[in-house]
Each structure stands twice: as C-alpha cells, then as structure tokens.
Write a protein that holds these residues in place. Structure first.
Motif, PDB file in Angstrom:
ATOM      1  N   LYS A 126      21.072   8.424  94.376  1.00 10.19           N
ATOM      2  CA  LYS A 126      19.925   9.465  94.823  1.00 10.19           C
ATOM      3  C   LYS A 126      19.722  11.166  93.876  1.00 10.19           C
ATOM      4  CE  LYS A 126      18.537   7.481  98.662  1.00 10.19           C
ATOM      5  NZ  LYS A 126      17.751   7.244  98.384  1.00 10.19           N
ATOM      6  N   GLY A 127      20.595  10.378  92.925  1.00  7.84           N
ATOM      7  CA  GLY A 127      20.456  11.742  92.071  1.00  7.84           C
ATOM      8  C   GLY A 127      21.473  12.860  91.387  1.00  7.84           C
ATOM      9  N   PHE A 128      22.279  12.903  93.245  1.00  8.86           N
ATOM     10  CA  PHE A 128      22.993  14.272  93.969  1.00  8.86           C
ATOM     11  C   PHE A 128      23.919  13.452  93.981  1.00  8.86           C
ATOM     12  CE2 PHE A 128      19.612  13.740  96.435  1.00  8.86           C
ATOM     13  CZ  PHE A 128      20.349  13.455  97.795  1.00  8.86           C
ATOM     14  N   GLY A 129      25.604  14.353  95.092  1.00  8.75           N
ATOM     15  CA  GLY A 129      26.202  13.264  95.693  1.00  8.75           C
ATOM     16  C   GLY A 129      27.731  14.425  95.460  1.00  8.75           C
ATOM     17  N   TYR A 130      29.032  13.368  95.985  1.00  9.48           N
ATOM     18  CA  TYR A 130      30.067  14.190  95.875  1.00  9.48           C
ATOM     19  C   TYR A 130      30.986  15.453  94.751  1.00  9.48           C
ATOM     20  CZ  TYR A 130      29.574  13.337 100.948  1.00  9.48           C
ATOM     21  OH  TYR A 130      29.040  12.845 101.958  1.00  9.48           O
ATOM     22  N   LYS A 131      31.250  13.709  93.770  1.00  6.26           N
ATOM     23  CA  LYS A 131      31.001  14.609  92.421  1.00  6.26           C
ATOM     24  C   LYS A 131      31.745  15.873  91.832  1.00  6.26           C
ATOM     25  CE  LYS A 131      31.500  12.836  87.793  1.00  6.26           C
ATOM     26  NZ  LYS A 131      33.000  12.613  87.323  1.00  6.26           N
ATOM     27  N   ASP A 132      32.676  16.147  91.565  1.00  8.33           N
ATOM     28  CA  ASP A 132      32.482  17.693  91.203  1.00  8.33           C
ATOM     29  C   ASP A 132      32.547  18.714  92.035  1.00  8.33           C
ATOM     30  OD1 ASP A 132      33.896  16.955  88.581  1.00  8.33           O
ATOM     31  OD2 ASP A 132      31.650  16.856  87.824  1.00  8.33           O
ATOM     32  N   THR A 133      32.327  18.402  93.397  1.00 10.86           N
ATOM     33  CA  THR A 133      32.480  18.849  94.758  1.00 10.86           C
ATOM     34  C   THR A 133      33.703  19.118  95.645  1.00 10.86           C
ATOM     35  OG1 THR A 133      31.702  17.502  96.580  1.00 10.86           O
ATOM     36  CG2 THR A 133      30.447  18.578  95.484  1.00 10.86           C
ATOM     37  N   PRO A 134      33.898  20.264  96.138  1.00 13.60           N
ATOM     38  CA  PRO A 134      34.859  21.112  96.283  1.00 13.60           C
ATOM     39  C   PRO A 134      35.292  20.913  97.895  1.00 13.60           C
ATOM     40  CG  PRO A 134      33.507  22.939  96.517  1.00 13.60           C
ATOM     41  CD  PRO A 134      32.685  21.775  96.061  1.00 13.60           C
ATOM     42  N   ILE A 135      36.885  20.627  98.046  1.00 12.93           N
ATOM     43  CA  ILE A 135      36.972  20.582  99.300  1.00 12.93           C
ATOM     44  C   ILE A 135      37.119  22.425 100.152  1.00 12.93           C
ATOM     45  CG2 ILE A 135      38.726  20.174 101.354  1.00 12.93           C
ATOM     46  CD1 ILE A 135      37.799  17.705 100.146  1.00 12.93           C
ATOM     47  N   HIS A 136      36.251  22.372 100.562  1.00 17.56           N
ATOM     48  CA  HIS A 136      35.702  23.974 100.638  1.00 17.56           C
ATOM     49  C   HIS A 136      36.645  24.581 102.367  1.00 17.56           C
ATOM     50  CE1 HIS A 136      32.141  22.654 103.149  1.00 17.56           C
ATOM     51  NE2 HIS A 136      32.586  23.575 104.027  1.00 17.56           N
ATOM     52  N   CYS A 137      36.789  23.203 102.942  1.00 15.45           N
ATOM     53  CA  CYS A 137      37.312  23.974 104.554  1.00 15.45           C
ATOM     54  C   CYS A 137      38.436  23.549 104.702  1.00 15.45           C
ATOM     55  CB  CYS A 137      35.977  24.718 105.536  1.00 15.45           C
ATOM     56  SG  CYS A 137      37.043  25.130 107.340  1.00 15.45           S
ATOM     57  N   ILE A 138      39.499  24.306 104.879  1.00 20.13           N
ATOM     58  CA  ILE A 138      40.969  23.233 105.512  1.00 20.13           C
ATOM     59  C   ILE A 138      41.389  24.504 106.683  1.00 20.13           C
ATOM     60  CG2 ILE A 138      41.355  22.152 103.287  1.00 20.13           C
ATOM     61  CD1 ILE A 138      43.348  24.797 102.731  1.00 20.13           C
ATOM     62  N   TYR A 139      42.151  23.267 108.069  1.00 20.61           N
ATOM     63  CA  TYR A 139      42.777  23.443 109.224  1.00 20.61           C
ATOM     64  C   TYR A 139      44.021  23.616 109.038  1.00 20.61           C
ATOM     65  CZ  TYR A 139      38.588  26.338 111.390  1.00 20.61           C
ATOM     66  OH  TYR A 139      37.855  27.222 111.364  1.00 20.61           O
ATOM     67  N   ALA A 140      44.746  23.873 109.391  1.00 21.86           N
ATOM     68  CA  ALA A 140      45.987  22.744 109.050  1.00 21.86           C
ATOM     69  C   ALA A 140      46.949  22.255 110.258  1.00 21.86           C
ATOM     70  CB  ALA A 140      47.946  24.709 109.114  1.00 21.86           C
ATOM     71  N   SER A 141      46.879  20.334 109.701  1.00 23.49           N
ATOM     72  CA  SER A 141      46.947  19.865 110.286  1.00 23.49           C
ATOM     73  C   SER A 141      46.059  19.565 111.643  1.00 23.49           C
ATOM     74  CB  SER A 141      48.481  19.952 111.363  1.00 23.49           C
ATOM     75  OG  SER A 141      49.066  19.203 111.743  1.00 23.49           O
TER      76      SER A 141
END
Length: 324
Positions: free
Chosen positions: A175-190
């Motif tokens: 669609k002209g946009f997507g996940y390429k070059d986007t971050p994993i912005h949130c992490i919770y250990a395990s």
C-alpha cells in the motif's frame, strides 16, 4: 485516867471499823477484778469465737463468691445459650442454610462449569509466511554492537484471513507504507516485544491497510475472531489501539500470555528465530521506560515461500454455555 482509856477504846474501835470497811472493799475489788478477768477471758473467748466466726464467715463469703461466680457463669452461659445464644444459633443456622443454598447453587455451577469448560490441544495450519530482518543490538561492557537476525513468521490464512492480509501487506509495502525501517518500540523482559507503528514510530500511531468506507482514509478494523489463544511463546498477535480497533501494531510473545485472549487477535507464529525475540526482550530500556536503550529496527521484510504448510499446536478452551 478514865479519859485515857476512853480515847484508846475509841481509837481501837475506829481502827476496827476502818479495817472492816476496807476489807469488804478490797474483797469486792478483788471480786470485781476476778469478774473483770472472767469477763475479759469471756470476751477473749467471744473475740476468738467472733474471729472464728469471722473466718468462717469469710470462708463462707469466699465460698459464696465462688459459688456466685460459678452460678453467674453458669447462668451467663445458660442465658447465652437460651437467650442471646439462641440468636447466635439462629443466625449461624440461618447463615449455614444460606451457605448451603449458595454452596448447592455453586456446586451445580461448578459441576456445570467443569463439564462446560474444556481445554484441548488444537492444531492450526500456517499456509503462508513472511520474513523480517531485524537489527539487534548485542550489549557488552563497552556498549553494544549490532547484528542482523532473521525471523520467519507463519501466517494462519484459513483462520483470520483479513488480519493476515493486513500484516502481509505491511511486510511487503503493498500500500506504499509498511514495516520496513520501523522500530521495535516497546519491550518487556521475558514477556513480549511490540512494534509496527509505521506512522510515528513510537507506538502512538499505526493505521491498518484498510480504508474507512466513509472517509476513504486508512483506518482501523474490527477483530475477525479470537479463535487462536496465546498459549505459548512465539505467537504473533495484534496490538489494538483500543478495544476492538486493530491496526498495524503487533506483539510477539515470549511466554504463554492467555490474559490477551479475547482482546488480541492471534494471526501467526514464529517458525524460526524465537531466541532472538527473547534476547531482544532483555535489552536495557531507556529511563525505566519500555523503549529499548539501543534502536531495534526492522531493516527488511517480505514474503517467505513455504515449501508446505506448517502445523502449529496451540490450546483451545471451549465454553459450551457461551457457544450454544
């Protein structure tokens, strides 16, 4: 001479009279003294008798007090049993009856629930797949270094086709946009990692590839179903903006996360690379928030061709009363 004898005579008589008068007085005094002594002894006896009586009375009094206390306690206990105790018994009986009634009701429910709720292993089929290349920081004493790792994610087209189409199109950029070059912005250990915000890249955006029929703008869509449960690590699921509004953001689990059931839509499973997901979840975060201290970026993503469908085992909890 006669006068002299007369005087002597009178003197002797007076002495006799005085002696006779004193003797009865002494005897009377002696008698009084003896009588007083007897009275004293009698009084002493009376006093001792009175003391004995007092001690006896004291003993009787103490015995009476003990008896009174025992009687009072017995009476009090009897009153509790016969009076206030009856109310307690009545209340207890009433409460017991209520509890029994409630127990019987719950017993029936528990029996019904035990019959109605069943957990079984279910096999889902991943008929297509995508890949994601992720820039993963590897921390060490002097800082970190980056390495690129690859994930292979199988997709459940047969179970949630619309959700799968949205994710696949975001991976390919159809669609002209997507996940390429986007971050994993949130992490919770395990616990899990989260990404997919192609709009603002911080978790505040992330519309889907579907347009709103009224506005014609890319928007959010409703959940297809909650058929697949979050029963294991590696499930890929939607991260809705709010209840029943699903867009581009996604979550990959690091453990069983059944608390997400009925809220997030599972649409895929990590087939390769789950260890990298677990390692990413442990990267240090910035300022005690859940954003990684070092960037974790989806550098490339697209279609991965499966040679054949992959079977994925999960669990399924059935509630027959809700399915009738």
């Amino acid at each position: 001479m006669k006068w002299y004898f007369l005087v002597v005579f009178l003197f002797v008589v007076s002495i006799c009279l005085v002696s006779g008068a004193d003797k009865p007085k002494d005897d009377h005094h002696k008698d009084d003294h003896e009588h007083h002594k007897d009275d004293h002894e009698h009084h002493k006896d009376d006093h001792e008798h009175h003391t004995d009586d007092h001690e006896h009375h004291k003993d009787d009094h103490e015995h009476h007090d003990d008896h009174h206390d025992e009687h009072h306690d017995d009476k009090h206990n009897a009153e509790q049993k016969d009076g206030h105790g009856k109310n307690d018994d009545k209340e207890s009986k009433s409460l017991t009856e209520e509890e029994l009634d409630e127990h019987e009701k719950n017993k029936g429910k528990e029996k019904d629930m035990s019959e109605e709720i069943q957990t079984e292993n279910v096999t889902y089929k991943a008929t297509s797949a995508v890949y994601m290349d992720i820039l993963k920081p590897v921390e060490h004493e002097e800082g970190h270094k980056n390495e690129t790792v690859r994930l292979i994610i199988g997709l459940f087209d047969q179970d949630v086709p619309k959700t799968v189409q949205n994710f696949r199109d975001l991976c390919t950029g159809a669609k002209g946009f997507g996940y390429k070059d986007t971050p994993i912005h949130c992490i919770y250990a395990s616990f899990f990692i989260q990404g997919g915000d192609w709009e603002f890249k911080n978790g505040t955006g992330g519309r889907s590839t579907f347009k709103n029929e009224t506005t014609g703008q890319y928007s959010y869509f409703e959940a297809e179903n909650y058929k697949i449960e979050h029963s294991d690590a590696g499930f890929v699921t939607t991260a809705p903006r709010k209840e029943n509004e699903h867009g581009s953001q996604f979550i990959i689990t690091c453990e069983e996360s059944n608390w997400m059931n009925e809220h997030h839509v599972v649409f895929g499973k990590v087939l390769e690379g789950q260890k990298h997901i677990n390692e990413i979840s442990f990267i240090h975060t910035e300022d005690n928030k859940h954003a990684p201290k070092y960037p974790v970026i989806i550098t490339e993503c697209g279609i991965h061709n499966l040679k054949e469908p992959v079977l994925v085992t999960s669990t399924r909890t059935t509630h027959s009363h809700s399915e009738l």
